[in-house]
Every structure is written in C-alpha cells, then in structure tokens.
Design a protein around this motif. Sequence first.
Motif, PDB file in Angstrom:
ATOM      1  N   GLU A  44      39.492  54.970  25.966  1.00  0.00           N
ATOM      2  CA  GLU A  44      40.357  54.088  26.754  1.00  0.00           C
ATOM      3  C   GLU A  44      41.656  53.780  26.015  1.00  0.00           C
ATOM      4  OE1 GLU A  44      40.264  49.589  28.733  1.00  0.00           O
ATOM      5  OE2 GLU A  44      38.450  50.428  27.798  1.00  0.00           O
ATOM      6  N   HIS A  56      50.688  50.349  37.163  1.00  0.00           N
ATOM      7  CA  HIS A  56      49.271  50.037  36.956  1.00  0.00           C
ATOM      8  C   HIS A  56      49.104  48.790  36.090  1.00  0.00           C
ATOM      9  CE1 HIS A  56      44.986  50.758  36.624  1.00  0.00           C
ATOM     10  NE2 HIS A  56      45.086  50.567  35.323  1.00  0.00           N
ATOM     11  N   ARG A  57      48.166  47.935  36.481  1.00  0.00           N
ATOM     12  CA  ARG A  57      47.900  46.696  35.756  1.00  0.00           C
ATOM     13  C   ARG A  57      46.446  46.643  35.305  1.00  0.00           C
ATOM     14  NH1 ARG A  57      52.306  47.168  35.397  1.00  0.00           N
ATOM     15  NH2 ARG A  57      54.067  45.923  36.170  1.00  0.00           N
ATOM     16  N   SER A  58      46.252  46.265  34.054  1.00  0.00           N
ATOM     17  CA  SER A  58      44.900  46.117  33.517  1.00  0.00           C
ATOM     18  C   SER A  58      44.210  44.911  34.166  1.00  0.00           C
ATOM     19  CB  SER A  58      44.951  45.930  31.998  1.00  0.00           C
ATOM     20  OG  SER A  58      45.563  47.040  31.384  1.00  0.00           O
ATOM     21  N   GLY A  59      42.877  44.940  34.190  1.00  0.00           N
ATOM     22  CA  GLY A  59      42.122  43.826  34.733  1.00  0.00           C
ATOM     23  C   GLY A  59      41.793  43.952  36.204  1.00  0.00           C
ATOM     24  N   SER A  60      42.436  44.852  36.912  1.00  0.00           N
ATOM     25  CA  SER A  60      42.192  45.033  38.339  1.00  0.00           C
ATOM     26  C   SER A  60      40.922  45.858  38.558  1.00  0.00           C
ATOM     27  CB  SER A  60      43.378  45.742  38.985  1.00  0.00           C
ATOM     28  OG  SER A  60      43.530  47.049  38.442  1.00  0.00           O
ATOM     29  N   HIS A  65      41.597  49.368  37.664  1.00  0.00           N
ATOM     30  CA  HIS A  65      41.539  49.635  36.224  1.00  0.00           C
ATOM     31  C   HIS A  65      40.093  49.768  35.761  1.00  0.00           C
ATOM     32  CE1 HIS A  65      43.009  49.776  32.119  1.00  0.00           C
ATOM     33  NE2 HIS A  65      42.054  48.924  31.787  1.00  0.00           N
ATOM     34  N   ARG A  66      39.208  48.934  36.293  1.00  0.00           N
ATOM     35  CA  ARG A  66      37.795  49.036  35.905  1.00  0.00           C
ATOM     36  C   ARG A  66      37.216  50.383  36.334  1.00  0.00           C
ATOM     37  NH1 ARG A  66      37.889  43.603  37.645  1.00  0.00           N
ATOM     38  NH2 ARG A  66      36.881  44.117  39.637  1.00  0.00           N
TER      39      ARG A  66
END
Length: 271
Positions: free
Chosen positions: A188, A167-171, A174-175
């Motif tokens: 969070e 999993h990657r933040s900013g995608s 993720h939102r």
Amino acid sequence: MTEFHDLAELALNRDNQSWGNLGYWKSATEYSDACRALALLLGEQAGLDSQSEVFDAGFGCGDQLLLWLTDFRVAEVRGVNLSRSQTAFARTKLAAAGFKAAAIVQGDINNSETWHVALGGNRPSHVLALDCAYHFPSRQAFIAQAHRQLAPAGRIALTDFMLSDRHRSGSFTHRLLVWMLKRSHIAETNIVHRARYLDQLRTAGFEEVRITDISQHVMPGFASFVRTSPASAKADWPARLKHAVTGRFLQWAYRRSVLRYFVISATRSGR
C-alpha cells in the motif's frame, strides 16, 4: 513453490515473444506490440544511447533487455529480477541471441547485496524499472538505492502507478483499493499521490524530474485486450483468472479516477 511473478504472460504474446508489462496501446492492437511500445517509450524518456550502461530492475523474461541492446544499442546491460522462472527464461533468451547473461541475476531489488552482485562494482548510467516498481517491497527504498548506485548525473526512469489527484484516503473506494492491492502483491505504501512521489525522488537526491501521465494509453487498453482477445484464452485457468481480474481492476481504477499510470525520469544530483 508457485511464484506470483511467473511465465503466465507468455500466452498473451506472439510466438518467440515473452513480454510481461501492461503495454502502451496508443496505436498497438496486439499485446506484444503494446508491450514493446511501452519499453520504447521508457527508453526514449531515459535518454538511452550507445554510451548507456543500463541496470534493469525487474527485467521480466528478457525481451526488454534485448530491446535496450538492439534498438538503443546500449553499451552494457545488467539487472535483477525477483522471479526465478523469469530470470532463467531471460538468461536463455539472451544467450540464444548471442549476448552475455552473467550480469542478469535473481534476487530482491531492495537488498543492497543483490545490487552488488549484479553490478560487480560498476556504477550504471541508467537505472530502469519498466512496469514493476509498484511490486517492489519498497519503491522508496529502491529509489534511494538507485541514487546511491548511479554514476554522477545518471538517470532513473520508470513506468509506475500513482493515486489520482482526485482520490481520497479513508473512503470506501480507498478501502476497496487497499483490498485489491494486497491480493495483487502490491505494498500500500508504494501507491501514493503525485506530490508524494515527487517528494520521494527529490528527498533521495534526484532533480530534473519529468512525470508524464499515459493512463489513457495503458489501463483501458490492457483491460480491453484481456477481455476480448482470443490470445488470453490460450492460457491455463489460473493465468486466465489473473489476467481477467487485473483487467477488470484496471478498468475500474481508471474509470473511477482511483489510479493513474505515468512514465517518470529524473537525474541524479551530487557526486
């Protein structure tokens, strides 16, 4: 005032059972059995025995407290739970089973005074958090507090969510996750990658960390149960909605490799 953490899970249980976790569905097919299996797994990884003095951070309606006392025959159980309704239920449950409930208190786990009231100056050998640490105001603060309160060489053990390594933040995913966490009363900052979780434990002063991924026996199992079991239909409408949304979210998070679920234990270093 309505509580987010209430007695909604009672409808999922068999009579005289009041479990409230996601369950360990490796061989279980009923909710009460799965919840008990997850508690047993945590107790085994914690290394509970007849010498253990347990502090349970988030004990729900009390079933797990009885399990520590009867199955592991621990020497003592103390604990804190945020929910007023669950704490009152747990007190009644323990008293009916013939156990002292005076050290079971309601309060905020991130408040050091709450620990002081529950522990009464004692230092437990084990701090447990069964399927609840992700709901704490700050899991990192809880871990640090556990290290301060534990006896020398004491152990912390939890079952908890982490972000998948993929999993990657900013995608967009993720939102969407952040949106769901907010509505689930989950900070969070509590949902981090495994490397960050390990760093939090080590920074607090824990060593001999053991982390085991049990996602496949937790997330899809709970989702399938609330989707197909007649037991979930016994709940009132708000509870049914809560269970259904939780199940769908877990199924999505598992299939999309957003979240993973682990059993974690570590030993307190230092004096």
